[in-house]
Design a protein around this motif. Structure first.
Motif, PDB file in Angstrom:
ATOM      1  N   ARG A   1       0.777  -1.119   0.070  1.00  0.00           N
ATOM      2  CA  ARG A   1       0.020   0.079  -0.003  1.00  0.00           C
ATOM      3  C   ARG A   1       1.052   1.219  -0.047  1.00  0.00           C
ATOM      4  NH1 ARG A   1      -1.931  -2.700   4.141  1.00  0.00           N
ATOM      5  NH2 ARG A   1      -3.931  -4.156   3.443  1.00  0.00           N
ATOM      6  N   ILE A   2       0.309   2.196  -0.512  1.00  0.00           N
ATOM      7  CA  ILE A   2       0.868   3.549  -0.521  1.00  0.00           C
ATOM      8  C   ILE A   2       0.099   4.183   0.807  1.00  0.00           C
ATOM      9  CG2 ILE A   2       0.753   6.085  -1.301  1.00  0.00           C
ATOM     10  CD1 ILE A   2       2.438   3.760  -3.163  1.00  0.00           C
ATOM     11  N   GLU A   3       1.317   4.501   1.629  1.00  0.00           N
ATOM     12  CA  GLU A   3       0.629   4.876   3.161  1.00  0.00           C
ATOM     13  C   GLU A   3       0.789   6.588   3.286  1.00  0.00           C
ATOM     14  OE1 GLU A   3      -0.324   2.547   5.175  1.00  0.00           O
ATOM     15  OE2 GLU A   3       0.846   0.803   5.014  1.00  0.00           O
ATOM     16  N   ALA A   4      -0.043   6.962   4.055  1.00  0.00           N
ATOM     17  CA  ALA A   4       0.236   8.479   4.397  1.00  0.00           C
ATOM     18  C   ALA A   4       1.337   8.756   4.950  1.00  0.00           C
ATOM     19  CB  ALA A   4      -1.068   9.043   5.564  1.00  0.00           C
ATOM     20  N   PRO A   5       1.977  10.086   4.668  1.00  0.00           N
ATOM     21  CA  PRO A   5       1.576  10.922   3.850  1.00  0.00           C
ATOM     22  C   PRO A   5       1.420  11.025   2.515  1.00  0.00           C
ATOM     23  CG  PRO A   5       3.818  11.573   4.546  1.00  0.00           C
ATOM     24  CD  PRO A   5       3.597  10.268   5.101  1.00  0.00           C
ATOM     25  N   GLY A   6       1.860   9.797   2.173  1.00  0.00           N
ATOM     26  CA  GLY A   6       1.891   9.762   0.499  1.00  0.00           C
ATOM     27  C   GLY A   6       0.549   9.673  -0.220  1.00  0.00           C
ATOM     28  N   THR A   7       0.455  10.475  -1.340  1.00  0.00           N
ATOM     29  CA  THR A   7      -0.587  10.242  -2.261  1.00  0.00           C
ATOM     30  C   THR A   7      -0.231   9.719  -3.419  1.00  0.00           C
ATOM     31  OG1 THR A   7      -0.743  12.561  -2.875  1.00  0.00           O
ATOM     32  CG2 THR A   7      -1.769  11.867  -0.905  1.00  0.00           C
ATOM     33  N   LEU A   8      -0.863   8.973  -4.086  1.00  0.00           N
ATOM     34  CA  LEU A   8      -0.566   8.809  -5.616  1.00  0.00           C
ATOM     35  C   LEU A   8      -1.954   8.140  -6.377  1.00  0.00           C
ATOM     36  CD1 LEU A   8       2.789   6.929  -6.904  1.00  0.00           C
ATOM     37  CD2 LEU A   8       0.611   5.579  -7.109  1.00  0.00           C
ATOM     38  N   ASP A   9      -2.001   8.543  -7.536  1.00  0.00           N
ATOM     39  CA  ASP A   9      -3.052   7.860  -8.323  1.00  0.00           C
ATOM     40  C   ASP A   9      -2.634   7.229  -9.448  1.00  0.00           C
ATOM     41  OD1 ASP A   9      -4.665   9.874  -6.884  1.00  0.00           O
ATOM     42  OD2 ASP A   9      -5.475  10.730  -8.662  1.00  0.00           O
ATOM     43  N   GLY A  10      -3.244   5.919  -9.583  1.00  0.00           N
ATOM     44  CA  GLY A  10      -2.446   5.226 -10.754  1.00  0.00           C
ATOM     45  C   GLY A  10      -2.446   5.656 -12.114  1.00  0.00           C
ATOM     46  N   GLY A  11      -3.232   6.585 -12.316  1.00  0.00           N
ATOM     47  CA  GLY A  11      -3.038   7.543 -13.662  1.00  0.00           C
ATOM     48  C   GLY A  11      -1.852   8.220 -13.792  1.00  0.00           C
ATOM     49  N   ASP A  12      -0.866   8.360 -12.734  1.00  0.00           N
ATOM     50  CA  ASP A  12       0.084   9.206 -12.711  1.00  0.00           C
ATOM     51  C   ASP A  12       1.239   8.196 -12.909  1.00  0.00           C
ATOM     52  OD1 ASP A  12      -0.223  11.869 -12.555  1.00  0.00           O
ATOM     53  OD2 ASP A  12      -0.744  11.685 -10.289  1.00  0.00           O
ATOM     54  N   VAL A  13       1.170   6.810 -13.037  1.00  0.00           N
ATOM     55  CA  VAL A  13       2.013   5.926 -13.184  1.00  0.00           C
ATOM     56  C   VAL A  13       2.144   5.239 -14.781  1.00  0.00           C
ATOM     57  CG1 VAL A  13       2.995   3.728 -12.236  1.00  0.00           C
ATOM     58  CG2 VAL A  13       1.791   5.429 -10.853  1.00  0.00           C
ATOM     59  N   LEU A  14       3.311   5.642 -15.432  1.00  0.00           N
ATOM     60  CA  LEU A  14       3.422   5.085 -16.547  1.00  0.00           C
ATOM     61  C   LEU A  14       4.697   4.040 -16.582  1.00  0.00           C
ATOM     62  CD1 LEU A  14       2.944   5.121 -19.866  1.00  0.00           C
ATOM     63  CD2 LEU A  14       4.608   6.751 -19.904  1.00  0.00           C
ATOM     64  N   LYS A  15       4.480   2.868 -17.072  1.00  0.00           N
ATOM     65  CA  LYS A  15       5.427   1.610 -16.940  1.00  0.00           C
ATOM     66  C   LYS A  15       5.944   1.133 -18.166  1.00  0.00           C
ATOM     67  CE  LYS A  15       2.237  -0.971 -15.084  1.00  0.00           C
ATOM     68  NZ  LYS A  15       1.469  -1.984 -14.246  1.00  0.00           N
ATOM     69  N   HIS A  16       7.249   1.085 -18.154  1.00  0.00           N
ATOM     70  CA  HIS A  16       7.738   0.275 -19.418  1.00  0.00           C
ATOM     71  C   HIS A  16       8.651  -0.839 -19.068  1.00  0.00           C
ATOM     72  CE1 HIS A  16       8.595  -0.647 -23.411  1.00  0.00           C
ATOM     73  NE2 HIS A  16       9.840  -0.280 -23.320  1.00  0.00           N
ATOM     74  N   VAL A  17       7.984  -2.059 -19.303  1.00  0.00           N
ATOM     75  CA  VAL A  17       8.932  -3.231 -18.512  1.00  0.00           C
ATOM     76  C   VAL A  17       9.291  -4.024 -19.934  1.00  0.00           C
ATOM     77  CG1 VAL A  17       8.640  -5.284 -16.850  1.00  0.00           C
ATOM     78  CG2 VAL A  17       6.925  -3.044 -16.613  1.00  0.00           C
ATOM     79  N   THR A  18      10.493  -4.644 -19.549  1.00  0.00           N
ATOM     80  CA  THR A  18      11.250  -5.288 -20.630  1.00  0.00           C
ATOM     81  C   THR A  18      11.858  -6.239 -19.705  1.00  0.00           C
ATOM     82  OG1 THR A  18      13.356  -4.158 -20.272  1.00  0.00           O
ATOM     83  CG2 THR A  18      12.048  -3.094 -22.042  1.00  0.00           C
ATOM     84  N   PRO A  19      12.384  -7.270 -20.618  1.00  0.00           N
ATOM     85  CA  PRO A  19      13.071  -8.580 -19.668  1.00  0.00           C
ATOM     86  C   PRO A  19      14.264  -8.173 -18.913  1.00  0.00           C
ATOM     87  CG  PRO A  19      12.495  -9.285 -22.063  1.00  0.00           C
ATOM     88  CD  PRO A  19      12.272  -7.718 -21.983  1.00  0.00           C
ATOM     89  N   GLU A  20      14.757  -7.237 -19.423  1.00  0.00           N
ATOM     90  CA  GLU A  20      16.122  -6.537 -18.548  1.00  0.00           C
ATOM     91  C   GLU A  20      15.677  -5.661 -17.253  1.00  0.00           C
ATOM     92  OE1 GLU A  20      15.779  -5.375 -22.278  1.00  0.00           O
ATOM     93  OE2 GLU A  20      16.491  -7.722 -22.201  1.00  0.00           O
ATOM     94  N   GLY A  21      14.422  -5.167 -17.477  1.00  0.00           N
ATOM     95  CA  GLY A  21      14.030  -4.521 -16.101  1.00  0.00           C
ATOM     96  C   GLY A  21      13.041  -3.547 -16.443  1.00  0.00           C
TER      97      GLY A  21
END
Ligand SMILES: CN(C)C(=N)NCCC[C@H](N)C(=O)O
Length: 258
Positions: free
Chosen positions: A106-126
């Protein structure tokens, strides 16, 4: 491999959804319901099984299920949305993913984070995970996410977002990792290693369905042509009622990995 995605049915208060950068215009909730069915049908036609998070009828924005979780492999990081009105949305997402067998963090307080702010690019290398720092996601939220994802080999990078609601309102990524965006709404187009400028604001939003297919909105026909010229197959859906609420194709689902 099973292709599976979370979705969440729109509720009766959809038209009251939050607005930050747009003026409020009437939302046709019946049309929105039909558009949601069309979106789910498009996923199904492309071989995606959908799992419904139980609806949250008191939460107008609950249909934008992307904002409640960040998936990384078998880990579900339950967010802490930046808008207080949206914080109650996460409980049912967590319960659904727990029942499906995912590990939960979980993201705990005082952190805030919306999934719409997260862009992933995953490759076999990482993987690289870009996190938009703007209205909804703060530095503490980014740090919590980075701590959860580092053991899985992900590099987390903060980027500014000031012109639109979420990072993924500004940019998303094609299957090959090219980042696409509508330049007037991207804080720093030159900051992306591979950037494709698109001619329409909704053209910035794609959901990768497989290595050669993306889902996008029908409201970006010139971008569709541009992507087809690059050899991609495009599946287009009409989500006009969600676009009035600062939503886009990415917000309406969360892709899950086996
Ligand atoms: C990538 N995008 C845009 C999202 N993941 N979410 C859109 C949420 C819109 C909602 N009215 C709100 O203001 O929260």
């Amino acid at each position: 491999m099973t292709k599976r995605a979370l979705v969440r049915r729109p509720g009766p208060r959809l038209a009251e959804g939050l607005l930050t950068h747009l003026e409020r215009v009437p939302v046709d909730v019946d049309l929105a319901r039909r558009q949601w069915e069309g979106y789910v049908a498009a996923l199904a036609a492309e071989g995606w099984e959908t799992v419904e998070v139980p609806p949250a009828d008191d939460c107008p924005d609950a249909v934008f299920v992307e904002d409640t979780v960040v998936m990384y492999g078998d880990l579900a990081v339950i967010t802490r949305p930046g808008a207080d009105e949206r914080k109650p949305e996460t409980a049912a997402t967590e319960a659904t993913l727990r029942d499906l067998g995912y590990r939960i963090a979980r993201i705990e307080a005082p952190g805030t984070l919306d999934g719409g702010d997260v862009l992933k690019h995953v490759t076999p290398e990482g993987g690289t995970v870009w996190v938009g720092l703007g209205g909804r996601t703060n530095a503490a939220g980014l740090d919590k996410l980075a701590a959860h994802l580092a053991p899985l080999g992900a590099r987390t990078v903060g980027v500014p977002v000031s012109l639109v609601l979420h990072l993924k309102s500004a940019v998303t990524a094609l299957p090959d990792g090219t980042v696409l965006g509508y330049p007037p709404l991207v804080d720093d187009p030159a900051g992306w290693p591979e950037f494709l400028a698109v001619p329409e604001e909704p053209g910035a939003h794609v959901v990768v369905l497989d290595p050669s297919t993306v889902l996008m909105s029908t409201s970006a026909p010139a971008t569709r042509a541009l992507l087809e010229d690059r050899g991609l197959r495009v599946v287009a859906v009409d989500i006009s009622e969600y676009e009035k609420l600062e939503g886009c194709v990415t917000c309406l689902s969360v892709r899950l990995r086996d």
